[in-house]
Design a protein around this motif. Structure first.
Motif, short mmCIF file in Angstrom:
data_model
loop_
_atom_site.label_atom_id
_atom_site.label_comp_id
_atom_site.label_asym_id
_atom_site.label_seq_id
_atom_site.Cartn_x
_atom_site.Cartn_y
_atom_site.Cartn_z
N THR A 140 0.74 -1.45 0.16
CA THR A 140 -0.01 0.08 0.19
C THR A 140 0.95 1.37 -0.23
O THR A 140 1.98 1.15 0.48
CB THR A 140 -1.00 0.09 1.14
N ARG A 145 -3.52 14.30 1.05
CA ARG A 145 -4.81 14.46 0.13
C ARG A 145 -4.48 15.60 -0.68
O ARG A 145 -4.11 16.71 -0.40
CB ARG A 145 -5.74 14.87 1.16
N ASP A 147 -3.16 6.82 -9.00
CA ASP A 147 -4.36 6.74 -9.23
C ASP A 147 -5.07 5.20 -9.28
O ASP A 147 -6.23 5.00 -8.71
CB ASP A 147 -5.06 7.34 -10.62
N GLN A 148 -4.17 4.36 -9.73
CA GLN A 148 -4.60 3.28 -9.69
C GLN A 148 -4.69 2.53 -8.45
O GLN A 148 -5.61 1.72 -8.10
CB GLN A 148 -3.67 2.30 -10.64
N ILE A 168 -5.36 4.02 -5.92
CA ILE A 168 -6.62 4.77 -5.05
C ILE A 168 -7.68 3.79 -5.58
O ILE A 168 -8.44 3.46 -4.61
CB ILE A 168 -6.68 6.27 -5.46
N LEU A 169 -7.84 3.73 -6.72
CA LEU A 169 -9.11 2.82 -7.18
C LEU A 169 -8.99 1.48 -6.54
O LEU A 169 -10.22 0.76 -6.34
CB LEU A 169 -9.15 2.76 -8.51
N ALA A 170 -7.86 1.03 -6.22
CA ALA A 170 -7.81 -0.52 -5.74
C ALA A 170 -7.66 -0.19 -4.22
O ALA A 170 -7.74 -1.39 -3.69
CB ALA A 170 -6.52 -1.15 -6.01
N ARG A 171 -7.99 0.86 -3.56
CA ARG A 171 -8.27 0.99 -2.29
C ARG A 171 -6.93 0.56 -1.55
O ARG A 171 -6.71 -0.13 -0.50
CB ARG A 171 -9.40 0.18 -1.71
N ARG A 172 -5.66 0.87 -2.08
CA ARG A 172 -4.38 0.62 -1.52
C ARG A 172 -3.76 1.75 -1.33
O ARG A 172 -2.51 1.89 -1.38
CB ARG A 172 -3.56 -0.21 -2.48
N HIS A 173 -4.43 2.88 -0.96
CA HIS A 173 -3.84 4.26 -0.65
C HIS A 173 -4.46 4.82 0.45
O HIS A 173 -5.87 4.85 0.77
CB HIS A 173 -4.15 5.14 -1.99
N SER A 174 -3.50 5.23 1.61
CA SER A 174 -4.02 6.00 2.65
C SER A 174 -3.64 7.70 2.58
O SER A 174 -2.82 7.77 2.19
CB SER A 174 -3.17 5.30 3.77
N GLU A 175 -4.71 8.15 2.85
CA GLU A 175 -4.59 9.71 3.03
C GLU A 175 -4.24 10.30 4.32
O GLU A 175 -4.48 9.93 5.38
CB GLU A 175 -5.76 10.25 2.58
#
Length: 229
Positions: A150, A155, A168-169, A171-178
């Motif tokens: 991840t 933000r 962006d990929q 983020i779409l895969a929900r592998r990004h923490s803000e």
């Protein structure tokens, strides 16, 4: 090595902001020759927004953007109203006209619709990698291919056309923490909330040396490297 570019960001709709961005030269060129000398400053202070970004600007410390804003004020003779706010809010306020200028941003096609950009610093992006990232990993494609890894980010941050496509990929895969700001991002990484984040060495070393945040190297294997696509 991929490049990170910092810019002064100015609302495209305001000719004055454009003049200030090119320092005093634009103010002289825009002054009518036949008219009596008159101030080109607006009827309100120029609203300049800072955000926390290490050596670029940090509350109580100043930085490159702080020096730049003060020099713009000195050379133009215009009044400035300075604020500190989250980066995501800055873009919204620039678009709506609630502020006039901001420092250290990344130019994108979307932002070109409401802002004019003047480059003044170019830096290199690197990725800081945590202990779960294999030492053999040398590309963002490889990082993306491992579903267990991840990424963290502040933000609304954009990095470059190359990096952004991969982010962006994730983020779409929900592998990004803000995170709300770079300091929070660093602390989340130190707590192992994610496996890597994109930064530049000046920002990274600022939070280690100036802010006194723990260097992850003693407790974590923090590898700092450029990551080609």
């Amino acid at each position: 090595m991929l490049s990170r570019e910092h810019w002064v960001t100015v609302r495209q709709q305001r000719q004055l902001a454009r003049a200030v961005a090119v320092l005093a030269l634009g103010l002289t060129l825009l002054r009518p020759v036949s008219a009596a000398p008159a101030s080109l400053c607006p009827d309100h202070p120029i609203r300049f927004a800072h955000y926390e970004f290490g050596m670029a600007y940090s509350s109580g410390y100043g930085g490159i953007d702080d020096d730049l804003q003060k020099e713009l004020m000195r050379r133009s003779g215009c009044a400035f109203e300075v604020s500190l706010q989250p980066r995501a809010r800055t873009w919204v306020d620039l678009k709506s006209g609630s502020i006039d200028m901001a420092g250290s941003g990344i130019q994108t096609a979307e932002r070109d619709a409401f802002a004019w950009f003047f480059p003044y610093i170019i830096e290199d992006n690197v990725m800081v990698l945590g202990p779960r990232v294999p030492r053999s990993m040398q590309s963002f494609k490889a990082f993306l291919a491992d579903p267990q890894l991840t990424l963290g980010g502040v933000r609304s941050y954009r990095y470059s056309a190359n990096y952004d496509a991969f982010v962006d990929q994730l983020i779409l895969a929900r592998r990004h923490s803000e995170a709300a700001d770079p300091g929070a991002l660093f602390r989340m990484f130190e707590a192992r909330r994610f496996d890597a984040f994109i930064t530049n060495p000046l920002l990274y070393m600022y939070y280690v040396r100036v802010k006194g945040l723990p260097d992850p190297q003693p407790g974590l294997r923090a590898s700092i490297r450029s990551m080609p696509s």
